[in-house]
Design an enzyme around this catalytic site. Structure first.
Site, PDB file in Angstrom:
ATOM      1  N   LYS A   1     -30.962  17.106  -7.521  1.00 21.87           N
ATOM      2  CA  LYS A   1     -29.622  16.781  -7.586  1.00 21.87           C
ATOM      3  C   LYS A   1     -29.126  17.264  -8.815  1.00 21.87           C
ATOM      4  O   LYS A   1     -28.065  17.921  -9.062  1.00 21.87           O
ATOM      5  CB  LYS A   1     -29.170  15.375  -7.193  1.00 21.87           C
ATOM      6  CG  LYS A   1     -30.154  14.726  -5.916  1.00 21.87           C
ATOM      7  CD  LYS A   1     -29.625  13.406  -5.877  1.00 21.87           C
ATOM      8  CE  LYS A   1     -30.374  12.287  -6.931  1.00 21.87           C
ATOM      9  NZ  LYS A   1     -31.856  12.505  -7.053  1.00 21.87           N
TER      10      LYS A   1
ATOM     11  N   ARG B   1     -25.656   4.939  -4.249  1.00 22.62           N
ATOM     12  CA  ARG B   1     -27.022   4.614  -3.967  1.00 22.62           C
ATOM     13  C   ARG B   1     -27.495   3.626  -2.936  1.00 22.62           C
ATOM     14  O   ARG B   1     -28.482   3.517  -2.701  1.00 22.62           O
ATOM     15  CB  ARG B   1     -27.892   4.793  -5.172  1.00 22.62           C
ATOM     16  CG  ARG B   1     -28.772   5.732  -5.594  1.00 22.62           C
ATOM     17  CD  ARG B   1     -29.049   5.413  -7.196  1.00 22.62           C
ATOM     18  NE  ARG B   1     -30.158   6.144  -7.626  1.00 22.62           N
ATOM     19  CZ  ARG B   1     -30.405   7.199  -8.363  1.00 22.62           C
ATOM     20  NH1 ARG B   1     -29.132   7.752  -8.645  1.00 22.62           N
ATOM     21  NH2 ARG B   1     -31.362   7.726  -8.720  1.00 22.62           N
TER      22      ARG B   1
ATOM     23  N   ARG C   1     -40.776  16.879 -15.580  1.00 24.39           N
ATOM     24  CA  ARG C   1     -39.611  16.942 -16.023  1.00 24.39           C
ATOM     25  C   ARG C   1     -39.504  16.998 -17.568  1.00 24.39           C
ATOM     26  O   ARG C   1     -39.887  15.945 -18.264  1.00 24.39           O
ATOM     27  CB  ARG C   1     -38.632  16.014 -15.369  1.00 24.39           C
ATOM     28  CG  ARG C   1     -36.934  16.145 -15.703  1.00 24.39           C
ATOM     29  CD  ARG C   1     -36.082  15.564 -14.768  1.00 24.39           C
ATOM     30  NE  ARG C   1     -36.299  14.212 -14.433  1.00 24.39           N
ATOM     31  CZ  ARG C   1     -35.635  13.557 -13.620  1.00 24.39           C
ATOM     32  NH1 ARG C   1     -34.559  13.986 -12.956  1.00 24.39           N
ATOM     33  NH2 ARG C   1     -36.004  12.206 -13.211  1.00 24.39           N
TER      34      ARG C   1
ATOM     35  N   ARG D   1     -38.090  11.641 -20.055  1.00 29.48           N
ATOM     36  CA  ARG D   1     -37.525  10.357 -19.877  1.00 29.48           C
ATOM     37  C   ARG D   1     -38.722   9.363 -19.479  1.00 29.48           C
ATOM     38  O   ARG D   1     -39.611   9.650 -19.040  1.00 29.48           O
ATOM     39  CB  ARG D   1     -36.984  10.442 -18.408  1.00 29.48           C
ATOM     40  CG  ARG D   1     -35.385  11.068 -18.691  1.00 29.48           C
ATOM     41  CD  ARG D   1     -34.639  11.540 -17.291  1.00 29.48           C
ATOM     42  NE  ARG D   1     -34.637  10.482 -16.509  1.00 29.48           N
ATOM     43  CZ  ARG D   1     -34.088  10.434 -15.205  1.00 29.48           C
ATOM     44  NH1 ARG D   1     -33.192  11.455 -14.929  1.00 29.48           N
ATOM     45  NH2 ARG D   1     -34.044   9.491 -14.392  1.00 29.48           N
TER      46      ARG D   1
ATOM     47  N   ARG E   1     -39.324   3.736  -8.351  1.00 27.81           N
ATOM     48  CA  ARG E   1     -38.001   4.307  -8.053  1.00 27.81           C
ATOM     49  C   ARG E   1     -38.046   5.025  -6.662  1.00 27.81           C
ATOM     50  O   ARG E   1     -36.993   5.221  -5.814  1.00 27.81           O
ATOM     51  CB  ARG E   1     -37.712   5.676  -8.944  1.00 27.81           C
ATOM     52  CG  ARG E   1     -37.359   4.787 -10.311  1.00 27.81           C
ATOM     53  CD  ARG E   1     -37.583   5.973 -11.402  1.00 27.81           C
ATOM     54  NE  ARG E   1     -36.659   7.126 -11.266  1.00 27.81           N
ATOM     55  CZ  ARG E   1     -36.962   8.414 -11.802  1.00 27.81           C
ATOM     56  NH1 ARG E   1     -38.138   8.463 -12.611  1.00 27.81           N
ATOM     57  NH2 ARG E   1     -36.371   9.145 -11.643  1.00 27.81           N
TER      58      ARG E   1
HETATM   59  P1  ADP Z   1     -33.153  10.454 -10.570  1.00 31.18           P
HETATM   60  O1  ADP Z   1     -32.317  11.274 -10.013  1.00 31.18           O
HETATM   61  O2  ADP Z   1     -34.229  11.144 -11.299  1.00 31.18           O
HETATM   62  O3  ADP Z   1     -33.370   9.377  -9.660  1.00 31.18           O
HETATM   63  P2  ADP Z   1     -31.061   9.308 -12.148  1.00 31.18           P
HETATM   64  O4  ADP Z   1     -30.799   9.885 -13.529  1.00 31.18           O
HETATM   65  O5  ADP Z   1     -29.911   9.425 -10.966  1.00 31.18           O
HETATM   66  O6  ADP Z   1     -32.509   9.588 -11.765  1.00 31.18           O
HETATM   67  O7  ADP Z   1     -31.007   7.711 -12.277  1.00 31.18           O
HETATM   68  C1  ADP Z   1     -31.533   7.013 -13.295  1.00 31.18           C
HETATM   69  C2  ADP Z   1     -31.639   5.492 -13.008  1.00 31.18           C
HETATM   70  O8  ADP Z   1     -30.340   5.082 -13.290  1.00 31.18           O
HETATM   71  C3  ADP Z   1     -31.865   4.851 -11.805  1.00 31.18           C
HETATM   72  O9  ADP Z   1     -33.293   4.914 -11.726  1.00 31.18           O
HETATM   73  C4  ADP Z   1     -31.063   3.775 -11.952  1.00 31.18           C
HETATM   74  O10 ADP Z   1     -32.009   2.885 -12.542  1.00 31.18           O
HETATM   75  C5  ADP Z   1     -30.070   4.123 -12.531  1.00 31.18           C
HETATM   76  N1  ADP Z   1     -28.930   4.517 -11.493  1.00 31.18           N
HETATM   77  C6  ADP Z   1     -28.315   5.885 -11.329  1.00 31.18           C
HETATM   78  N2  ADP Z   1     -27.490   5.793 -10.451  1.00 31.18           N
HETATM   79  C7  ADP Z   1     -27.355   4.681 -10.008  1.00 31.18           C
HETATM   80  C8  ADP Z   1     -26.751   4.094  -8.981  1.00 31.18           C
HETATM   81  N3  ADP Z   1     -25.710   4.583  -8.112  1.00 31.18           N
HETATM   82  N4  ADP Z   1     -26.805   2.799  -8.451  1.00 31.18           N
HETATM   83  C9  ADP Z   1     -27.642   2.030  -9.169  1.00 31.18           C
HETATM   84  N5  ADP Z   1     -28.676   2.458 -10.304  1.00 31.18           N
HETATM   85  C10 ADP Z   1     -28.297   3.649 -10.542  1.00 31.18           C
HETATM   86  P1  ADP Z   2     -32.989  14.672  -9.761  1.00 30.76           P
HETATM   87  O1  ADP Z   2     -31.776  15.093 -10.167  1.00 30.76           O
HETATM   88  O2  ADP Z   2     -32.724  14.823  -8.094  1.00 30.76           O
HETATM   89  O3  ADP Z   2     -33.649  13.584 -10.065  1.00 30.76           O
HETATM   90  P2  ADP Z   2     -33.649  17.248 -11.257  1.00 30.76           P
HETATM   91  O4  ADP Z   2     -32.592  18.214 -10.967  1.00 30.76           O
HETATM   92  O5  ADP Z   2     -33.727  16.628 -12.471  1.00 30.76           O
HETATM   93  O6  ADP Z   2     -33.737  16.094 -10.036  1.00 30.76           O
HETATM   94  O7  ADP Z   2     -35.118  17.957 -11.055  1.00 30.76           O
HETATM   95  C1  ADP Z   2     -36.278  17.238 -11.115  1.00 30.76           C
HETATM   96  C2  ADP Z   2     -37.501  18.263 -11.858  1.00 30.76           C
HETATM   97  O8  ADP Z   2     -37.734  19.192 -10.899  1.00 30.76           O
HETATM   98  C3  ADP Z   2     -36.788  18.902 -12.837  1.00 30.76           C
HETATM   99  O9  ADP Z   2     -37.928  19.179 -13.837  1.00 30.76           O
HETATM  100  C4  ADP Z   2     -36.225  20.320 -12.382  1.00 30.76           C
HETATM  101  O10 ADP Z   2     -36.643  21.375 -13.606  1.00 30.76           O
HETATM  102  C5  ADP Z   2     -37.365  20.468 -11.308  1.00 30.76           C
HETATM  103  N1  ADP Z   2     -36.600  21.018 -10.278  1.00 30.76           N
HETATM  104  C6  ADP Z   2     -35.499  20.809  -9.658  1.00 30.76           C
HETATM  105  N2  ADP Z   2     -35.118  21.843  -8.558  1.00 30.76           N
HETATM  106  C7  ADP Z   2     -36.400  22.559  -8.415  1.00 30.76           C
HETATM  107  C8  ADP Z   2     -36.740  23.447  -7.446  1.00 30.76           C
HETATM  108  N3  ADP Z   2     -35.922  23.808  -6.374  1.00 30.76           N
HETATM  109  N4  ADP Z   2     -37.756  24.074  -7.567  1.00 30.76           N
HETATM  110  C9  ADP Z   2     -38.858  23.646  -8.686  1.00 30.76           C
HETATM  111  N5  ADP Z   2     -38.443  22.773  -9.511  1.00 30.76           N
HETATM  112  C10 ADP Z   2     -37.211  22.287  -9.720  1.00 30.76           C
END
Ligand code: ADP
Ligand code: ADP
Ligand code: ZN
Length: 218
Positions: free
Chosen positions: A18, A93, A127, A160, A171
């Protein structure tokens, strides 16, 4: 692509891509990307009141309470830069968050990036994120040119603390319990676009761009 207005929600499990795809869209199309995760991490780093409240929740891989999250997004969506277009990366979420959003904005579509749990673990444990600009890397699929240094700004890359395997499992549980029901919620409104998130990022982005048009107003 010439877009008048594009109000999107990015769904999908942690690690689905995302952040990667929404940052590509922000760069290439100029659509503002709003990440609740980035907002919470900034608050933790700056030790604001919000940061102190959410720090332990993020570290444990749980979800921040709806009220708090909704208030932050409601305020952010009142800024002039998002009147026409936005991508919400990681919000809503939960169903109550989606219902609250519907009361103050009308997203055109929810894009669900589908990725299996085993690939997610590989993506998240590899990541690396730039401390300075938030650019996203991966140790295997998107390594920086120079070890631990951001290609874009020279900032330091870090892992992270919620990308450790135990926290990733928590998660993923939160995702399956609280967030996955949103797929049915937006499908029921005819606003769900499902994209295979497992190919390389360029392929995922191209598929997203070629499919999203039918959800947007002409
Ligand atoms: P990822 O895409 O890897 O799951 P995010 O950066 O989107 O991680 O979110 C990191 C953390 O921030 C989540 O694990 C949660 O604790 C919090 N968080 C983010 N967005 C929301 C949301 N919409 N509602 C509740 N908690 C959230
Ligand atoms: P999210 O925001 O959904 O948690 P991220 O965009 O941060 O996901 O991606 C999570 C990890 O996977 C990062 O290390 C990113 O570089 C890698 N990644 C994201 N999209 C792809 C893809 N299409 N193919 C391979 N690796 C990816
Ligand atoms: Zn950087």
């Amino acid at each position: 692509m010439n877009i008048q207005s594009m109000k999107l929600i990015f769904l999908g499990p942690p690690g689905a891509g995302k952040g990667t795809i929404s940052k590509m869209a922000a760069e290439r199309l100029g659509v503002p990307q709003i990440s609740t995760g980035d907002m919470f991490r900034t608050a933790v780093k700056e030790k604001t009141e919000l940061g102190l409240r959410v720090q332990a929740i993020l570290a444990a891989g749980g979800l921040v309470p709806d009220e708090l999250t909704i208030a932050i997004i409601r305020e952010r969506l009142s800024w002039p830069d998002v009147r026409q277009s936005y991508i919400l990366d990681g919000f809503p979420r939960t169903i109550p968050q989606a219902e609250a959003l519907a009361a103050f904005s009308s997203p055109d579509a929810a894009v669900d990036f589908e990725v299996r749990d085993d690939l997610i673990l590989f993506r998240l444990t590899g990541r690396r994120v730039c401390r300075a600009c938030g650019a996203i890397y991966h140790a295997v699929t998107k390594p920086p040119k120079v070890d631990s240094i951001c290609d874009l700004c020279g900032g330091e890359l870090y892992t992270r603390n919620d990308d450790r395997e135990e926290t990733v499992k928590a998660r993923l549980r939160a995702y399956h319990e609280e967030t996955e029901p949103l797929i049915g919620y937006y499908a029921g409104k005819g606003r769900l676009l499902t994209i295979d998130g497992s190919p390389d990022a360029e392929t995922v982005y191209t598929t997203f761009i070629s499919e999203i048009g039918r959800f947007l107003k002409k």
